[in-house]
Design a protein around this motif. Structure first.
Motif, short mmCIF file in Angstrom:
data_model
loop_
_atom_site.label_atom_id
_atom_site.label_comp_id
_atom_site.label_asym_id
_atom_site.label_seq_id
_atom_site.Cartn_x
_atom_site.Cartn_y
_atom_site.Cartn_z
N GLN A 197 23.78 -17.32 32.64
CA GLN A 197 24.95 -17.76 31.88
C GLN A 197 24.97 -19.28 31.89
O GLN A 197 24.71 -19.90 32.92
CB GLN A 197 26.21 -17.21 32.55
N SER A 198 25.28 -19.88 30.74
CA SER A 198 25.33 -21.33 30.68
C SER A 198 26.55 -21.85 31.43
O SER A 198 27.48 -21.09 31.74
CB SER A 198 25.38 -21.80 29.23
N GLY A 199 26.54 -23.14 31.69
CA GLY A 199 27.65 -23.74 32.42
C GLY A 199 28.95 -23.65 31.65
O GLY A 199 30.01 -23.35 32.21
N ARG A 240 30.27 -20.12 31.82
CA ARG A 240 30.80 -19.82 33.13
C ARG A 240 32.19 -20.41 33.30
O ARG A 240 33.10 -19.79 33.84
CB ARG A 240 29.85 -20.37 34.20
#
Length: 163
Positions: free
Chosen positions: A148-150, A153
């Motif tokens: 999951q990308s930052g 998230r």
């Protein structure tokens, strides 16, 4: 060097004022100033070029000295290595001569009865190890199964605003 004092400078200024005239004197003074500045810059450039060439010659001499010292060290290492190999072969030949006449209880230094295998990389693959872990264990221990990308998230765990 030309020694020009204050009295000589005043005399030159008065002569220039009389010969050139008051109208053209500032323009001539500016021209003479720029020409003197160019001459000084040229002299400084020549001096710096001479200094650079002298430093370059010194560096070349230093490089030659270092290279000759390195060659001397290399030759001394080669001669000492040859001497060592000669001494080693003499010592091992005398050892093998004495061991051939012995009862055989001593170790034979010249025989190579054990051969060590060459190094082999273990070829571990961490992806396979992670993939071999059961899914129930991953979920229990908190191993992430999806990347999951930052930003995603942060959006996922951002507190929801009440309506």
């Amino acid at each position: 060097m030309i020694d020009i004092g204050l009295s000589k400078m005043a005399l030159i200024g008065v002569v220039a004022l009389v010969v050139i005239g008051p109208e053209k004197l500032p323009k001539v003074a500016r021209t003479v100033g720029t020409l003197l500045g160019k001459a000084q810059r040229y002299v400084n450039d020549v001096k710096s070029e001479v200094n650079r060439s002298m430093e370059l010659d010194e560096l070349r001499k230093m490089k030659d000295n270092v290279e000759s010292a390195a060659r001397d060290v290399e030759q001394s290492v080669h001669t000492s290595a040859k001497d060592f190999e000669k001494d080693w072969s003499d010592a091992t030949s005398s050892l093998s001569d004495s061991s051939s006449g012995s009862t055989g209880s001593e170790y034979d230094w010249n025989s190579s009865s054990t051969v060590t295998p060459a190094y082999r990389h273990p070829r571990k693959n961490w992806r396979l190890k992670r993939g071999a872990m059961p899914q129930w264990y991953k979920s229990r221990s908190g191993v992430r199964t999806k990347a999951q990308s930052g930003a995603a998230r942060v959006a996922r765990f951002r507190p929801k605003k009440p309506l």
